[in-house]
Design a protein around this motif. Structure first.
Motif, short mmCIF file in Angstrom:
data_model
loop_
_atom_site.label_atom_id
_atom_site.label_comp_id
_atom_site.label_asym_id
_atom_site.label_seq_id
_atom_site.Cartn_x
_atom_site.Cartn_y
_atom_site.Cartn_z
N HIS A 114 0.79 -1.12 0.19
CA HIS A 114 0.22 -0.24 0.17
C HIS A 114 0.59 1.46 -0.36
O HIS A 114 0.34 2.40 0.29
N LYS A 272 -7.65 -2.73 -8.23
CA LYS A 272 -7.23 -1.87 -7.88
C LYS A 272 -6.33 -1.38 -9.03
O LYS A 272 -5.10 -2.73 -9.18
N GLY A 274 -3.90 1.96 -11.21
CA GLY A 274 -3.18 3.42 -10.71
C GLY A 274 -3.20 3.90 -12.15
O GLY A 274 -2.97 3.13 -13.45
N THR A 317 -6.90 3.67 -7.58
CA THR A 317 -5.81 3.89 -6.20
C THR A 317 -4.90 4.87 -6.14
O THR A 317 -4.59 5.50 -4.95
N VAL A 441 -5.29 9.36 -1.48
CA VAL A 441 -3.78 8.88 -1.41
C VAL A 441 -2.98 9.99 0.46
O VAL A 441 -3.60 11.20 0.40
N THR A 467 -1.72 4.24 0.39
CA THR A 467 -3.16 4.66 0.00
C THR A 467 -3.74 3.47 1.33
O THR A 467 -2.80 2.52 1.99
#
Length: 468
Positions: A114, A272, A274, A317, A441, A467
């Motif tokens: 994370h 998830k 990005g 994320t 974040v 995250t």
């Protein structure tokens, strides 16, 4: 659709390789001939300069012979290459996994983490003679050395244990932290870029390089965008768009925005993912308002790419925008750019408000005339100089630019003497890592890295986020 080959058809690649084979010795000879007469400040030293000429002048007849003998075939090859560029894909995705490893296996090595680190760096990989205009030399060696320095700093066991991020109070680092994603600018030379890619593949399985669209109206079939994206996580989608507006020397390079979607983790709740965007904006625009138009396109294209690629069940994320923006937050002449509405969407952790940065920031655009001085010759010495305000302003441009021109930023950018202005001197910060405020974040660290001392004229920037 991800492009893993330069061309849709193999015969096009063969023809392109043939044209490159014929052109390469001619272009290399021309570059070396010009380079002989563009010594760096280091080579202007009597001893070093003498060695420079003793080593290179005897080769001048050879370079001239190659140039004369192959000139006509090279002209034919150039026009063939121009024609083939019209069919070339806008980027190449290179995937290099370990023996027996699949995309899913490689991604699994990095899942359930994370904390992510995203870095941006401008590395100035130009043909040798153009690099020398930036007071840099030996570009082929620099390409390999940059890759070596990055890889040397990476923990080989990161796939097993995610290393703890450096202290959030550390804002100047001599070594790169464990980087998950790297956004690179000015990887313009195709051969040197391949050398860098080969080095980075030792740790990073997914790399997008050779990014750009070439045509007569975009870049005169000369330089691509210079962008590169390096990832430890599987790339799910990518797109590149060329800016509609440019001027001056940027007319010869196809600058634009590289947009990437990466797979982070598959969970029972969803996938998830990005988003990372990498760009390089207009340089030395002067009075022509080009960057404003490019920022408008960045805002539009990032929105379109997210809408086009976001799948059902995707959990975003993070959403990161990186690159060399060629303007800072403090200079009076850049204020209208700092106020652009893009910064109401993307957050710059290094700024307090428009026109004022955090106290711990340093500039990232170096004074090219001072690149070879002893105080910036190693990462450790460079870090020490950045921490000293009077030394920092000698090696980093001041954030006092009224008009961003080549003359103001390079030719007449002489170091100041006298009392130091803590808010402006050595504070021209033009390399950014931003995050979308709509994605939750936490920034654990934001740092400037001196690891590439004397192999580029920019300071890399790195951001570590966590995250939920």
């Amino acid at each position: 659709m991800l492009h893993k080959t330069p061309f849709p058809h193999r015969y096009q690649q063969w023809a392109f390789d043939l044209s490159e084979f014929i052109l390469r010795p001619v272009l290399l000879s021309l570059s070396e001939i010009v380079s002989i007469f563009i010594p760096t400040t280091h080579e202007r030293n009597h001893v070093v300069g003498l060695m420079h000429y003793l080593q290179n002048l005897p080769l001048l007849p050879l370079y001239l012979s190659i140039l004369i003998c192959l000139l006509v075939p090279a002209i034919v090859a150039f026009f063939l290459r121009c024609l083939l560029h019209l069919y070339r894909n806008s980027y190449i995705l290179s995937v290099r996994l370990k023996d027996g490893q699949t995309d899913a296996d490689a991604s699994t090595c990095h899942q359930k983490c994370h904390r992510y680190n995203i870095s941006t760096m401008n590395i100035c990989l130009l043909p040798e003679f153009l690099s020398r205009f930036n007071n840099l030399s030996h570009t082929s060696w620099r390409a390999q050395n940059i890759g070596w320095r990055i890889i040397a700093d990476q923990d080989q066991d990161q796939s097993i244990i995610k290393p703890k991020a450096p202290s959030s109070r550390e804002h100047i680092l001599t070594n790169f932290p464990g980087m998950d994603f790297i956004c690179i600018q000015e990887a313009w030379h195709r051969d040197y870029s391949r050398s860098l890619v080969n080095e980075l593949h030792k740790i990073y399985p997914w790399i997008i390089y050779d990014v750009g669209n070439s045509n007569l109206y975009n870049n005169y079939f000369l330089f691509n965008s210079g962008l590169m994206f390096v990832s430890k996580y599987e790339i799910l989608d990518a797109c590149f768009k060329t800016y509609s507006h440019s001027c001056k020397q940027c007319l010869f390079s196809g600058k634009g925005l590289l947009m990437v979607k990466v797979l982070l983790e598959k969970t029972s709740k969803g996938t998830k993912v990005g988003y990372i965007f990498n760009t390089h904006l207009q340089a030395y625009q002067g009075e022509t308002p080009i960057i404003q138009k490019q920022l408008d396109e960045v805002q539009l294209w990032t929105k379109e790419f997210r809408a086009m690629t976001r799948g059902q069940g995707d959990i975003v994320t993070f959403d990161i925008l990186c690159g060399d923006f060629n303007f800072d937050n403090i200079s009076p002449g850049d204020q209208c750019l700092s106020e652009h509405r893009l910064f109401s969407m993307y957050v710059d952790p290094a700024r307090k408000t428009v026109g004022k940065d955090q106290e711990w920031t340093v500039g990232t655009e170096m004074r090219q005339s001072c690149l070879w001085e002893a105080d910036v010759s190693t990462p450790e010495k460079f870090k020490s100089s950045l921490k000293n305000p009077s030394k920092r302003r000698r090696y980093i441009l001041d954030a006092d630019i009224e008009v961003a021109t080549l003359s103001n930023l390079v030719y007449n950018a002489h170091p100041k003497t006298g009392k130091v202005n803590e808010e402006r001197d050595g504070k021209r910060r033009i390399d950014y890592v931003l995050y979308n405020k709509d994605v939750n974040v936490k920034v654990e660290q934001y740092a400037f890295v001196t690891r590439l001392a004397q192999v580029t004229d920019h300071i890399p920037v790195t951001m570590t986020i966590s995250t939920l």
